[in-house]
Design a protein around this motif. Structure first.
Motif, PDB file in Angstrom:
ATOM      1  N   TRP A 125      30.159  20.600  -1.173  1.00 57.82           N
ATOM      2  CA  TRP A 125      31.281  19.755  -1.590  1.00 57.82           C
ATOM      3  C   TRP A 125      32.448  20.596  -2.102  1.00 57.82           C
ATOM      4  O   TRP A 125      33.610  20.293  -1.833  1.00 57.82           O
ATOM      5  N   ALA A 126      32.145  21.657  -2.838  1.00 54.52           N
ATOM      6  CA  ALA A 126      33.213  22.529  -3.326  1.00 54.52           C
ATOM      7  C   ALA A 126      33.954  23.186  -2.172  1.00 54.52           C
ATOM      8  O   ALA A 126      35.186  23.334  -2.201  1.00 54.52           O
ATOM      9  N   ASN A 127      33.220  23.592  -1.127  1.00 52.73           N
ATOM     10  CA  ASN A 127      33.868  24.181   0.045  1.00 52.73           C
ATOM     11  C   ASN A 127      34.829  23.193   0.690  1.00 52.73           C
ATOM     12  O   ASN A 127      35.934  23.561   1.119  1.00 52.73           O
ATOM     13  N   LEU A 128      34.427  21.926   0.771  1.00 50.39           N
ATOM     14  CA  LEU A 128      35.302  20.919   1.371  1.00 50.39           C
ATOM     15  C   LEU A 128      36.516  20.655   0.489  1.00 50.39           C
ATOM     16  O   LEU A 128      37.650  20.583   0.982  1.00 50.39           O
ATOM     17  N   TYR A 129      36.306  20.500  -0.798  1.00 48.10           N
ATOM     18  CA  TYR A 129      37.437  20.241  -1.679  1.00 48.10           C
ATOM     19  C   TYR A 129      38.401  21.424  -1.728  1.00 48.10           C
ATOM     20  O   TYR A 129      39.619  21.252  -1.892  1.00 48.10           O
ATOM     21  N   SER A 130      37.878  22.636  -1.585  1.00 51.15           N
ATOM     22  CA  SER A 130      38.760  23.796  -1.504  1.00 51.15           C
ATOM     23  C   SER A 130      39.684  23.678  -0.305  1.00 51.15           C
ATOM     24  O   SER A 130      40.890  23.944  -0.383  1.00 51.15           O
ATOM     25  N   ARG A 131      39.137  23.215   0.824  1.00 53.25           N
ATOM     26  CA  ARG A 131      39.946  23.057   2.027  1.00 53.25           C
ATOM     27  C   ARG A 131      40.916  21.883   1.904  1.00 53.25           C
ATOM     28  O   ARG A 131      42.054  21.960   2.361  1.00 53.25           O
ATOM     29  N   PHE A 132      40.455  20.781   1.290  1.00 51.96           N
ATOM     30  CA  PHE A 132      41.373  19.672   1.034  1.00 51.96           C
ATOM     31  C   PHE A 132      42.553  20.153   0.192  1.00 51.96           C
ATOM     32  O   PHE A 132      43.707  19.806   0.452  1.00 51.96           O
ATOM     33  N   GLY A 133      42.255  20.941  -0.848  1.00 57.99           N
ATOM     34  CA  GLY A 133      43.318  21.442  -1.716  1.00 57.99           C
ATOM     35  C   GLY A 133      44.292  22.336  -0.978  1.00 57.99           C
ATOM     36  O   GLY A 133      45.514  22.243  -1.166  1.00 57.99           O
ATOM     37  N   ILE A 134      43.771  23.210  -0.126  1.00 58.89           N
ATOM     38  CA  ILE A 134      44.632  24.122   0.628  1.00 58.89           C
ATOM     39  C   ILE A 134      45.607  23.354   1.513  1.00 58.89           C
ATOM     40  O   ILE A 134      46.810  23.625   1.532  1.00 58.89           O
TER      41      ILE A 134
END
Length: 391
Positions: free
Chosen positions: A334-343
């Motif tokens: 989930w953190a990997n996905l949210y990192s990409r959403f943030g980017i």
């Protein structure tokens, strides 16, 4: 290896709709979003009960006046603040996703939404158009796609390690709803209510996860499918608690999807097996750090996360948060996905379309594909498992 130095822009001011006290998914969103500094939770409409919402938000460290019992009031009020929210995650029952997502996009917010994003493809297409018109990012929370070995599998398939793909077996078949648990479990009860859950239960709840993983890994397009579904716990009818889907892909490959909540004794049993002319791979979400790789005529092998022999692509290696041998799990995904959403949200705010277009994340098209799967499965199952075109 994952770089925690990539977050140079100020954190996005972020809110949640739903995901209040007792919500496992709400906690997963907050944990994933907070990990890398891309998002800062500043407001929330966690609960339609004002007192519960306020109490929960305060316990999360929010100001009482930024805890709202009504998401529309939150969007309107926050829009008037200089420090108002810029993004929102929607963790509410299925029947509310369309209205909340539409209101959020029209309020100028980036959106992360649970799946299925809507009840119909037409509604999902409308959300895509609104997001495009307002230059907003729309992410769909396919939470298992942040696991690195999914992207290792995708790279192997694209490079031809398996040869031409022939068969894809997909399943997500747990046993937690083998009995009528919804009598005493509000979190399960709404999933069996067509007005809230939509036209499906297990197909929408878990089947779409396995389907999207397979689509991401193999990159194939479904040509047609047929579906049979059952309500073994009779009170759940017309919604299914078990379903089998057969698929034909446009390249000539075939596939099956088994979605179930009545696989007694099973935890998740979410497995994706892709079979090619030369080799097969298999991923199991209960052992997410490993990928089985079986070449015809050779001993079977297990590929491990974080090792130098993996394909050195952007996702399978750079998403590793700790060295190989240490088990990474659900929250890292989930953190990997949210990192990409943030980017991509920050890039969109800055007008950096190159970054937006070149950064993978589960977007609204992934959500549309999932809703289309559900529409076609219902159409087929309700017509005696007739084969129907996917498009």
């Amino acid at each position: 290896m994952f770089s925690e130095e990539i977050n140079k822009a100020e954190a996005l001011r972020w809110a949640m709709v739903g995901g209040g006290r007792g919500s496992q998914i709400g906690y997963a969103h907050r944990s994933g979003a907070s990990r890398d500094g891309h998002f800062k939770l500043v407001a929330g409409a966690f609960d339609i009960d004002a007192d519960r919402c306020r109490d929960f938000g305060i316990n999360l460290g929010l100001d009482a006046d930024r805890c709202y019992a009504d998401y529309q009031v939150m969007f309107e009020t926050e829009a008037k603040r200089e420090d108002g929210i810029q993004a929102v995650s929607i963790a509410t029952p299925n029947g509310t996703h369309y209205a909340i997502s539409k209101a959020a996009l029209l309020a100028g917010l980036h959106v992360v939404c649970e799946k299925p994003v809507t009840f119909t493809v037409a509604e999902a297409q409308e959300l895509k158009e609104i997001a495009s018109q307002h230059s907003r990012i729309f992410g769909v929370m396919y939470g298992y796609t942040g696991f690195q070995m999914i992207h290792q599998a995708k790279e192997m398939i694209q490079r031809g390690d398996l040869g031409e793909i022939r068969v894809i077996n997909m399943q997500f078949a747990h046993g937690f709803h083998a009995t009528e648990v919804e009598k005493n479990d509000p979190g399960a009860k709404w999933r069996m209510n067509p007005e809230v859950s939509g036209p499906t239960y297990v197909l929408g709840d878990v089947g779409t996860h396995a389907f999207y993983l397979a689509q991401l890994m193999a990159g194939l397009t479904v040509d047609s499918l047929c579906c049979t579904r059952q309500s073994f716990v009779k009170s759940r009818a017309p919604l299914e608690d078990n379903a089998h889907v057969m698929m034909r892909f446009t390249n000539g490959a075939v596939g099956t999807l088994w979605a179930s909540g009545v696989n007694a004794g099973s935890m998740h049993q979410q497995k994706i097996r892709v079979i090619g002319e030369k080799a097969s791979i298999e991923w199991w979400d209960e052992r997410p750090n490993q990928l089985s790789y079986e070449i015809q005529g050779e001993p079977a092998r297990v590929l491990e996360r974080g090792m130098g022999y993996l394909h050195n692509d952007d996702l399978a290696v750079s998403s590793n948060r700790i060295g190989g041998g240490h088990p990474e799990g659900f929250f890292e995904s989930w953190a990997n996905l949210y990192s990409r959403f943030g980017i991509v949200m920050k890039a969109m705010n800055a007008g950096d379309l190159e970054t937006v277009n070149n950064t993978w994340y589960p977007d609204i098209d992934a959500g549309i594909e999932g809703v289309q799967l559900l529409e076609r499965c219902v159409e087929s199952a309700d017509d005696n498992a007739k084969w129907v075109d996917f498009a």
